[in-house]
Design an enzyme around this catalytic site. Structure first.
Site, PDB file in Angstrom:
ATOM      1  N   ILE A   8       0.791  -1.293   0.138  1.00 34.05           N
ATOM      2  CA  ILE A   8      -0.078   0.028  -0.014  1.00 34.05           C
ATOM      3  C   ILE A   8       0.962   1.049  -0.123  1.00 34.05           C
ATOM      4  O   ILE A   8       2.061   1.307   0.786  1.00 34.05           O
ATOM      5  CB  ILE A   8      -1.087  -0.046   1.418  1.00 34.05           C
ATOM      6  CG1 ILE A   8      -1.968   1.182   1.132  1.00 34.05           C
ATOM      7  CG2 ILE A   8      -0.257   0.133   2.662  1.00 34.05           C
ATOM      8  CD1 ILE A   8      -3.045   1.329   2.209  1.00 34.05           C
TER       9      ILE A   8
ATOM     10  N   ILE B 122       0.014   5.536   0.453  1.00 32.89           N
ATOM     11  CA  ILE B 122      -0.949   6.521   0.233  1.00 32.89           C
ATOM     12  C   ILE B 122       0.184   7.429  -0.086  1.00 32.89           C
ATOM     13  O   ILE B 122       1.101   8.259   0.748  1.00 32.89           O
ATOM     14  CB  ILE B 122      -1.480   7.093   1.835  1.00 32.89           C
ATOM     15  CG1 ILE B 122      -2.379   5.905   2.411  1.00 32.89           C
ATOM     16  CG2 ILE B 122      -2.198   8.464   1.870  1.00 32.89           C
ATOM     17  CD1 ILE B 122      -3.738   5.689   1.600  1.00 32.89           C
TER      18      ILE B 122
ATOM     19  N   TYR C 106      -6.691   6.739   6.737  1.00 30.79           N
ATOM     20  CA  TYR C 106      -7.064   6.489   5.652  1.00 30.79           C
ATOM     21  C   TYR C 106      -6.353   5.096   5.252  1.00 30.79           C
ATOM     22  O   TYR C 106      -6.824   4.142   4.661  1.00 30.79           O
ATOM     23  CB  TYR C 106      -7.006   7.555   4.493  1.00 30.79           C
ATOM     24  CG  TYR C 106      -7.774   8.627   4.685  1.00 30.79           C
ATOM     25  CD1 TYR C 106      -8.991   8.558   4.033  1.00 30.79           C
ATOM     26  CD2 TYR C 106      -7.618   9.656   5.247  1.00 30.79           C
ATOM     27  CE1 TYR C 106      -9.976   9.800   4.171  1.00 30.79           C
ATOM     28  CE2 TYR C 106      -8.275  10.673   5.333  1.00 30.79           C
ATOM     29  CZ  TYR C 106      -9.619  10.811   5.105  1.00 30.79           C
ATOM     30  OH  TYR C 106     -10.489  11.632   4.965  1.00 30.79           O
TER      31      TYR C 106
ATOM     32  N   ASN D 155      10.249   2.722   9.173  1.00 29.36           N
ATOM     33  CA  ASN D 155       8.690   3.189   8.850  1.00 29.36           C
ATOM     34  C   ASN D 155       8.018   2.964  10.045  1.00 29.36           C
ATOM     35  O   ASN D 155       6.927   2.296   9.874  1.00 29.36           O
ATOM     36  CB  ASN D 155       8.552   2.350   7.515  1.00 29.36           C
ATOM     37  CG  ASN D 155       7.261   3.252   6.954  1.00 29.36           C
ATOM     38  OD1 ASN D 155       6.642   4.072   7.312  1.00 29.36           O
ATOM     39  ND2 ASN D 155       6.837   2.567   5.622  1.00 29.36           N
TER      40      ASN D 155
ATOM     41  N   ILE E 280       4.389   0.532  10.553  1.00 35.08           N
ATOM     42  CA  ILE E 280       4.658  -0.577  11.588  1.00 35.08           C
ATOM     43  C   ILE E 280       3.359  -0.324  12.771  1.00 35.08           C
ATOM     44  O   ILE E 280       2.595  -1.180  12.941  1.00 35.08           O
ATOM     45  CB  ILE E 280       5.748  -0.421  12.426  1.00 35.08           C
ATOM     46  CG1 ILE E 280       6.800  -0.857  11.333  1.00 35.08           C
ATOM     47  CG2 ILE E 280       5.851  -1.496  13.218  1.00 35.08           C
ATOM     48  CD1 ILE E 280       8.238  -0.732  11.852  1.00 35.08           C
TER      49      ILE E 280
ATOM     50  N   TYR F  42       0.122  -1.128  10.913  1.00 27.79           N
ATOM     51  CA  TYR F  42      -0.267  -2.623  10.747  1.00 27.79           C
ATOM     52  C   TYR F  42      -0.497  -3.236  12.311  1.00 27.79           C
ATOM     53  O   TYR F  42      -1.339  -4.035  12.239  1.00 27.79           O
ATOM     54  CB  TYR F  42       0.824  -3.291  10.362  1.00 27.79           C
ATOM     55  CG  TYR F  42       1.394  -2.957   8.804  1.00 27.79           C
ATOM     56  CD1 TYR F  42       0.565  -2.949   7.920  1.00 27.79           C
ATOM     57  CD2 TYR F  42       2.571  -2.370   8.294  1.00 27.79           C
ATOM     58  CE1 TYR F  42       0.766  -2.332   6.431  1.00 27.79           C
ATOM     59  CE2 TYR F  42       3.260  -2.037   7.009  1.00 27.79           C
ATOM     60  CZ  TYR F  42       1.858  -2.049   6.062  1.00 27.79           C
ATOM     61  OH  TYR F  42       2.236  -1.428   4.796  1.00 27.79           O
TER      62      TYR F  42
ATOM     63  N   LYS G 147      -2.173  -1.640  14.576  1.00 29.39           N
ATOM     64  CA  LYS G 147      -3.110  -1.385  15.055  1.00 29.39           C
ATOM     65  C   LYS G 147      -4.199  -2.258  14.565  1.00 29.39           C
ATOM     66  O   LYS G 147      -5.058  -2.450  15.225  1.00 29.39           O
ATOM     67  CB  LYS G 147      -3.429   0.063  14.693  1.00 29.39           C
ATOM     68  CG  LYS G 147      -4.407   0.795  15.119  1.00 29.39           C
ATOM     69  CD  LYS G 147      -4.337   2.410  14.774  1.00 29.39           C
ATOM     70  CE  LYS G 147      -4.262   2.849  13.195  1.00 29.39           C
ATOM     71  NZ  LYS G 147      -4.645   4.107  12.837  1.00 29.39           N
TER      72      LYS G 147
HETATM   73  C1  LIG Z   1       1.845   3.301   5.764  1.00 32.24           C
HETATM   74  C2  LIG Z   1       0.530   3.780   5.389  1.00 32.24           C
HETATM   75  C3  LIG Z   1      -0.141   3.078   4.574  1.00 32.24           C
HETATM   76  C4  LIG Z   1      -0.395   4.236   6.485  1.00 32.24           C
HETATM   77  O1  LIG Z   1      -1.532   4.643   6.538  1.00 32.24           O
HETATM   78  P1  LIG Z   1      -1.919   5.936   7.494  1.00 32.24           P
HETATM   79  O2  LIG Z   1      -3.266   6.357   6.987  1.00 32.24           O
HETATM   80  O3  LIG Z   1      -0.810   6.771   7.373  1.00 32.24           O
HETATM   81  O4  LIG Z   1      -2.139   5.308   8.958  1.00 32.24           O
HETATM   82  P2  LIG Z   1      -3.116   5.607  10.030  1.00 32.24           P
HETATM   83  O5  LIG Z   1      -3.477   6.909  10.092  1.00 32.24           O
HETATM   84  O6  LIG Z   1      -4.326   4.630   9.781  1.00 32.24           O
HETATM   85  O7  LIG Z   1      -2.278   4.815  11.068  1.00 32.24           O
HETATM   86  C5  LIG Z   1      -0.910   5.587  11.274  1.00 32.24           C
HETATM   87  C6  LIG Z   1      -0.502   5.375  12.967  1.00 32.24           C
HETATM   88  O8  LIG Z   1       1.002   5.649  12.800  1.00 32.24           O
HETATM   89  C7  LIG Z   1       0.995   6.648  14.090  1.00 32.24           C
HETATM   90  N1  LIG Z   1       2.088   7.503  13.322  1.00 32.24           N
HETATM   91  C8  LIG Z   1       2.352   8.333  12.693  1.00 32.24           C
HETATM   92  N2  LIG Z   1       3.581   8.808  12.426  1.00 32.24           N
HETATM   93  C9  LIG Z   1       4.142   8.037  13.151  1.00 32.24           C
HETATM   94  C10 LIG Z   1       5.633   7.972  13.738  1.00 32.24           C
HETATM   95  N3  LIG Z   1       6.410   8.815  13.126  1.00 32.24           N
HETATM   96  N4  LIG Z   1       6.063   7.136  14.509  1.00 32.24           N
HETATM   97  C11 LIG Z   1       5.162   6.153  15.479  1.00 32.24           C
HETATM   98  N5  LIG Z   1       3.765   6.270  14.958  1.00 32.24           N
HETATM   99  C12 LIG Z   1       3.274   7.293  13.943  1.00 32.24           C
HETATM  100  C13 LIG Z   1      -0.265   7.594  13.856  1.00 32.24           C
HETATM  101  O9  LIG Z   1      -0.701   8.199  15.015  1.00 32.24           O
HETATM  102  C14 LIG Z   1      -1.213   6.382  13.729  1.00 32.24           C
HETATM  103  O10 LIG Z   1      -1.350   5.733  14.930  1.00 32.24           O
HETATM  104  P3  LIG Z   1      -2.831   6.009  16.190  1.00 32.24           P
HETATM  105  O11 LIG Z   1      -4.094   6.114  15.030  1.00 32.24           O
HETATM  106  O12 LIG Z   1      -2.813   5.134  16.899  1.00 32.24           O
HETATM  107  O13 LIG Z   1      -2.638   7.618  16.311  1.00 32.24           O
HETATM  108  C15 LIG Z   1       0.829   5.347   4.761  1.00 32.24           C
HETATM  109  O14 LIG Z   1       1.142   6.230   6.020  1.00 32.24           O
HETATM  110  C16 LIG Z   1       1.620   5.279   3.539  1.00 32.24           C
HETATM  111  O15 LIG Z   1       1.287   4.943   2.571  1.00 32.24           O
HETATM  112  N6  LIG Z   1       2.855   6.020   3.980  1.00 32.24           N
HETATM  113  C17 LIG Z   1       3.761   5.960   2.732  1.00 32.24           C
HETATM  114  C18 LIG Z   1       4.083   4.727   1.791  1.00 32.24           C
HETATM  115  C19 LIG Z   1       4.458   3.440   2.855  1.00 32.24           C
HETATM  116  O16 LIG Z   1       4.955   3.837   4.146  1.00 32.24           O
HETATM  117  N7  LIG Z   1       3.841   2.420   2.647  1.00 32.24           N
HETATM  118  C20 LIG Z   1       3.924   1.076   3.324  1.00 32.24           C
HETATM  119  C21 LIG Z   1       5.174   0.354   3.174  1.00 32.24           C
HETATM  120  S1  LIG Z   1       5.232  -1.294   3.813  1.00 32.24           S
END
Ligand SMILES: CC(C)(COP(=O)(O)OP(=O)(O)OC[C@H]1O[C@@H](n2cnc3c(N)ncnc32)[C@H](O)[C@@H]1OP(=O)(O)O)[C@@H](O)C(=O)NCCC(=O)NCCS
Length: 188
Positions: free
Chosen positions: A88, A90, A100, A132, A136, A139, A141
């Site tokens: 995935i 975003i 999202y 990342n 992590i 996932y 959560k």
């Molecule tokens: C990874 C990804 C799919 C997650 O989707 P997202 O919509 O950002 O994630 P969510 O908002 O559902 O959840 C993120 C959680 O991480 C937390 N978080 C955000 N930044 C953080 C950081 N630097 N350290 C720790 N936790 C963090 C958020 O607070 C949230 O947790 P919470 O709901 O308990 O508050 C998205 O960020 C993404 O696509 N990132 C770029 C590409 C990527 O990393 N892809 C995955 C490759 S394996």
């Protein structure tokens, strides 16, 4: 095919999505977490064309409920009745950390477990990069579990980096989602 989540909609990729992917993949903040970097518009269109034809994967664009395109999800139904994987991204950073991504993942898990009757779903590309934490956390959560550590598997930004394989079993997802489930498929 279109899959509807609570905050997101997974829909087939369109050629008109290509310019956004090119923009996102040119952004170091985004592509440091991806396996594809800095593509041209022509390359991206070709990638979309091939992805749409590929019978071994299902490629989706991720839209918000109001139709804003924010990313992509690739789903690989690998071993029938056993395991699938997904990747995935975003791409629009404005949508990071707002639930999202988790919603899109939960949507593909619901499809994997309820419709396709998979037993587990794991992260594609061996897992998540150890630098990342947002991914992590997302996932974990949802209920994914770390399966180990692939040590110093690649080199990024001056250091050797680990990859963390993660997966979720159908039973774990059910428990987390509070659903009572009766299996309809016959187990061997
Ligand atoms: C990874 C990804 C799919 C997650 O989707 P997202 O919509 O950002 O994630 P969510 O908002 O559902 O959840 C993120 C959680 O991480 C937390 N978080 C955000 N930044 C953080 C950081 N630097 N350290 C720790 N936790 C963090 C958020 O607070 C949230 O947790 P919470 O709901 O308990 O508050 C998205 O960020 C993404 O696509 N990132 C770029 C590409 C990527 O990393 N892809 C995955 C490759 S394996």
């Amino acid at each position: 095919m279109i899959l509807k989540g609570k905050k997101t909609i997974l829909r087939p990729l369109r050629m008109s999505d290509a310019p956004r992917f090119v923009k996102w993949l040119a952004d170091p903040e985004v592509n440091k977490f991806a396996n594809r970097h800095g593509v041209t518009l022509a390359e991206e269109k070709e990638w979309i064309r091939k992805a749409k034809k590929n019978k071994e994967e299902m490629s989706f664009a991720i839209d918000t409920k109001d139709g804003t395109h924010i990313g992509s999800l690739l789903f690989f139904p690998i071993e029938k009745d056993l395991g699938a994987s997904f990747g995935i991204s975003i791409g629009d950073k404005n949508y990071w950390g707002r639930g999202y991504g988790s919603d899109a993942i939960n949507t593909i898990l619901k499809y994997s477990f309820e419709k396709l009757k998979f037993h587990h779903v794991r992260l594609a590309g061996n897992g998540v990069f150890d630098y990342n934490p947002r991914a992590i956390r997302a996932y974990e959560k949802i209920g994914f579990v770390k399966e180990g550590l692939l040590r110093e598997r690649f080199f990024y930004d001056g250091k050797y980096r680990n990859i963390i394989p993660m997966s979720i079993l159908e039973s774990e997802w059910r428990k987390k989602n509070g659903k009572i489930y009766s299996k309809t498929k016959k187990l061997a």
